[in-house]
Design a protein around this motif. Structure first.
Motif, PDB file in Angstrom:
ATOM      1  N   PHE A 199       4.554  12.686   4.425  1.00 52.78           N
ATOM      2  CA  PHE A 199       3.498  13.466   3.529  1.00 52.78           C
ATOM      3  C   PHE A 199       2.654  14.263   4.251  1.00 52.78           C
ATOM      4  N   ASN A 200       2.526  15.809   4.286  1.00 54.32           N
ATOM      5  CA  ASN A 200       1.686  16.416   4.995  1.00 54.32           C
ATOM      6  C   ASN A 200       0.367  16.631   4.663  1.00 54.32           C
ATOM      7  N   GLY A 201       0.043  15.929   3.418  1.00 51.42           N
ATOM      8  CA  GLY A 201      -1.384  16.077   2.929  1.00 51.42           C
ATOM      9  C   GLY A 201      -1.866  17.581   2.609  1.00 51.42           C
ATOM     10  N   PRO A 202      -2.743  18.021   3.200  1.00 51.55           N
ATOM     11  CA  PRO A 202      -3.490  17.447   4.307  1.00 51.55           C
ATOM     12  C   PRO A 202      -4.228  16.143   3.921  1.00 51.55           C
ATOM     13  N   VAL A 203      -4.161  15.004   4.652  1.00 49.84           N
ATOM     14  CA  VAL A 203      -5.096  13.962   4.441  1.00 49.84           C
ATOM     15  C   VAL A 203      -6.016  13.664   5.732  1.00 49.84           C
ATOM     16  N   LYS A 204      -7.054  12.974   5.491  1.00 51.22           N
ATOM     17  CA  LYS A 204      -7.900  12.762   6.595  1.00 51.22           C
ATOM     18  C   LYS A 204      -7.209  11.625   7.524  1.00 51.22           C
ATOM     19  N   ASP A 205      -7.428  11.877   8.541  1.00 53.67           N
ATOM     20  CA  ASP A 205      -6.947  10.928   9.718  1.00 53.67           C
ATOM     21  C   ASP A 205      -7.994   9.679   9.879  1.00 53.67           C
ATOM     22  N   SER A 206      -7.438   8.442   9.559  1.00 56.27           N
ATOM     23  CA  SER A 206      -8.399   7.447   9.683  1.00 56.27           C
ATOM     24  C   SER A 206      -7.815   6.097  10.342  1.00 56.27           C
ATOM     25  N   ALA A 207      -8.452   5.162  10.651  1.00 53.83           N
ATOM     26  CA  ALA A 207      -7.926   3.998  11.580  1.00 53.83           C
ATOM     27  C   ALA A 207      -7.238   3.285  10.481  1.00 53.83           C
ATOM     28  N   GLU A 208      -7.769   3.071   9.387  1.00 50.72           N
ATOM     29  CA  GLU A 208      -7.223   2.293   8.107  1.00 50.72           C
ATOM     30  C   GLU A 208      -5.772   3.088   8.081  1.00 50.72           C
ATOM     31  N   ARG A 209      -5.469   4.113   7.729  1.00 53.38           N
ATOM     32  CA  ARG A 209      -4.294   4.662   7.473  1.00 53.38           C
ATOM     33  C   ARG A 209      -3.496   4.583   8.677  1.00 53.38           C
ATOM     34  N   GLU A 210      -3.950   4.729   9.693  1.00 60.72           N
ATOM     35  CA  GLU A 210      -2.869   4.338  11.001  1.00 60.72           C
ATOM     36  C   GLU A 210      -2.526   3.073  11.156  1.00 60.72           C
ATOM     37  N   LYS A 211      -2.777   2.022  10.254  1.00 64.37           N
ATOM     38  CA  LYS A 211      -2.282   0.562  10.364  1.00 64.37           C
ATOM     39  C   LYS A 211      -0.865   0.829   9.906  1.00 64.37           C
ATOM     40  N   GLN A 212      -0.574   1.621   8.917  1.00 66.81           N
ATOM     41  CA  GLN A 212       0.879   1.889   8.386  1.00 66.81           C
ATOM     42  C   GLN A 212       1.301   2.829   8.599  1.00 66.81           C
ATOM     43  N   PHE A 213       0.648   4.138   9.097  1.00 67.70           N
ATOM     44  CA  PHE A 213       1.204   5.238   9.286  1.00 67.70           C
ATOM     45  C   PHE A 213       1.068   5.896  10.561  1.00 67.70           C
ATOM     46  N   ASP A 214       1.838   6.690  11.085  1.00 65.79           N
ATOM     47  CA  ASP A 214       1.489   7.418  12.072  1.00 65.79           C
ATOM     48  C   ASP A 214       1.095   8.798  11.675  1.00 65.79           C
ATOM     49  N   ALA A 215      -0.392   9.224  12.369  1.00 65.39           N
ATOM     50  CA  ALA A 215      -0.893  10.247  11.913  1.00 65.39           C
ATOM     51  C   ALA A 215      -0.733  11.404  12.847  1.00 65.39           C
ATOM     52  N   LEU A 216      -0.216  12.566  12.348  1.00 62.61           N
ATOM     53  CA  LEU A 216      -0.265  13.739  13.431  1.00 62.61           C
ATOM     54  C   LEU A 216      -1.158  14.819  13.035  1.00 62.61           C
ATOM     55  N   VAL A 217      -2.192  14.779  13.607  1.00 61.34           N
ATOM     56  CA  VAL A 217      -3.367  15.815  13.511  1.00 61.34           C
ATOM     57  C   VAL A 217      -2.912  17.233  14.087  1.00 61.34           C
ATOM     58  N   TRP A 218      -3.015  18.102  12.787  1.00 57.13           N
ATOM     59  CA  TRP A 218      -2.633  19.631  13.443  1.00 57.13           C
ATOM     60  C   TRP A 218      -3.781  20.685  12.733  1.00 57.13           C
ATOM     61  N   MET A 219      -4.765  20.224  12.174  1.00 58.01           N
ATOM     62  CA  MET A 219      -5.780  21.073  11.790  1.00 58.01           C
ATOM     63  C   MET A 219      -6.912  20.362  11.353  1.00 58.01           C
ATOM     64  N   VAL A 220      -8.190  20.989  11.394  1.00 59.13           N
ATOM     65  CA  VAL A 220      -9.632  20.325  10.816  1.00 59.13           C
ATOM     66  C   VAL A 220     -10.098  21.080   9.568  1.00 59.13           C
ATOM     67  N   THR A 221     -11.126  20.469   9.192  1.00 60.22           N
ATOM     68  CA  THR A 221     -11.728  21.085   8.085  1.00 60.22           C
ATOM     69  C   THR A 221     -13.125  20.569   7.782  1.00 60.22           C
ATOM     70  N   ARG A 222     -13.745  21.228   6.887  1.00 56.37           N
ATOM     71  CA  ARG A 222     -15.326  20.905   6.546  1.00 56.37           C
ATOM     72  C   ARG A 222     -15.055  21.124   4.848  1.00 56.37           C
ATOM     73  N   THR A 223     -15.547  20.139   4.166  1.00 53.16           N
ATOM     74  CA  THR A 223     -15.263  20.148   2.690  1.00 53.16           C
ATOM     75  C   THR A 223     -16.084  21.377   2.269  1.00 53.16           C
ATOM     76  N   SER A 224     -15.533  22.116   1.449  1.00 47.48           N
ATOM     77  CA  SER A 224     -16.294  23.328   0.831  1.00 47.48           C
ATOM     78  C   SER A 224     -16.043  23.012  -0.853  1.00 47.48           C
ATOM     79  N   TYR A 225     -17.101  23.916  -1.431  1.00 49.04           N
ATOM     80  CA  TYR A 225     -17.301  23.743  -2.930  1.00 49.04           C
ATOM     81  C   TYR A 225     -17.104  25.389  -3.639  1.00 49.04           C
ATOM     82  N   LEU A 226     -15.936  25.441  -4.586  1.00 44.11           N
ATOM     83  CA  LEU A 226     -15.834  26.660  -5.007  1.00 44.11           C
ATOM     84  C   LEU A 226     -16.799  26.641  -6.245  1.00 44.11           C
ATOM     85  N   ILE A 227     -17.543  27.811  -6.257  1.00 49.26           N
ATOM     86  CA  ILE A 227     -18.674  28.073  -7.416  1.00 49.26           C
ATOM     87  C   ILE A 227     -18.262  29.222  -8.376  1.00 49.26           C
TER      88      ILE A 227
END
Length: 297
Positions: A114-142
């Motif tokens: 699943f390509n998400g994009p989803v946040k990489d976290s230590a909790e998720r890495e217990k069940q999934f390999d996480a392949l980081v390929w981008m970064v983000t800041r949360t934004s708000y459309l107004i």
């Protein structure tokens, strides 16, 4: 299937060596130049099927789902095509109803990634390999037709904010609410939806004052609907920071380490940069992919 370090070293070395391609006829996916060892290192069930099955919800610009509910275009399609080419197998996307369905589907072996994009976290890495390929800041459309009082993320205190349930943006909205409380301001009201389309429609229709999305999604919407929205970005002070976004692959299947080598290859051959440039995502691109980065932080 577990890959030993020796096998992975061979995968990387062979991929970098640029071995000659093995052409395949009859409409089969050809084994790519430099990718024979990558194909050989794939789990047997993937090689037998000849396809990597991705789960995906509707999430422009990552996955733009046509009216037939099956045809998908966008970043994911381009990225998965590039990865499939170096791995020597086809890729396909099945549309699911949000993140929980994608995660449970992978754990039930209905999907391989699943390509998400989803946040990489230590909790998720217990069940999934996480392949980081981008970064983000949360934004708000107004919505431009909405409240003109929202000039920054801090102005969202006390407002209704739509977002995808269980997503990184819901987590960020909680952090913004905590910041609001520290400022003596009312909490924002988060309204959860199944996908990004629902989130944006809620803001458009006035059911929400803003839509919380990844910065890449905000850039995409603004490029298509310049007269409809503006956007503001959550700051470090407001609990945002820069989040690493990842593709998730179940650890149990053994595909993760091979997919990581495929990511390295599309960074090296320029396909990654070409895709990020195509969608105007230079601001959220990374210099190199990472594997399970959260666990090492």
């Amino acid at each position: 299937m577990r890959l030993s370090r020796t096998i992975l070293a061979g995968v990387a070395a062979s991929a970098l060596a640029g071995a000659a391609a093995c052409g395949a006829g009859g409409g089969e996916t050809p084994r790519p130049a430099g990718g024979t060892a990558l194909y050989d290192a794939l789990p047997d069930d993937i090689k037998d099927a000849g396809v990597i099955r991705f789960a995906g919800d509707s999430h422009p610009p990552y996955r733009i789902v046509a009216n037939d509910g099956k045809t998908v275009t966008g970043i994911d399609k381009d990225l998965q095509d590039a990865l499939g080419k170096v791995l020597g197998v086809r890729t396909e996307i099945s549309i699911v109803n949000g993140l929980p369905a994608a995660l449970s589907g992978m754990l039930a072996s209905r999907y391989d990634a699943f390509n998400g994009p989803v946040k990489d976290s230590a909790e998720r890495e217990k069940q999934f390999d996480a392949l980081v390929w981008m970064v983000t800041r949360t934004s708000y459309l107004i919505p431009k037709a909405g409240s003109s009082s929202i000039k920054s993320a801090g102005d969202l205190c006390g407002k209704r904010v739509a977002g995808t349930s269980g997503s990184i943006t819901e987590d960020q909205a909680k952090r913004l609410t905590e910041w609001c409380a520290k400022q003596g301001k009312p909490a924002l009201e988060f309204i959860g939806f199944a996908d990004t389309n629902g989130t944006i429609l809620a803001a458009k229709s006035g059911r929400a004052d803003a839509a919380s999305v990844t910065e890449s999604a905000a850039l995409d919407v603004i490029s298509k609907e310049k007269d409809a929205f503006t956007y503001v970005t959550q700051t470090d002070e407001q609990g945002a920071g820069i989040d690493q976004l990842a593709m998730l692959v179940p650890k149990s299947g053994g595909l993760g380490p091979v997919m990581f080598e495929a990511f390295k290859e599309i960074f090296k051959n320029g396909e990654y940069k070409k895709i990020m440039d195509k969608y105007g995502l230079q601001k959220v691109a990374v210099e190199e992919p990472k594997l399970n980065a959260a666990a090492t932080q």
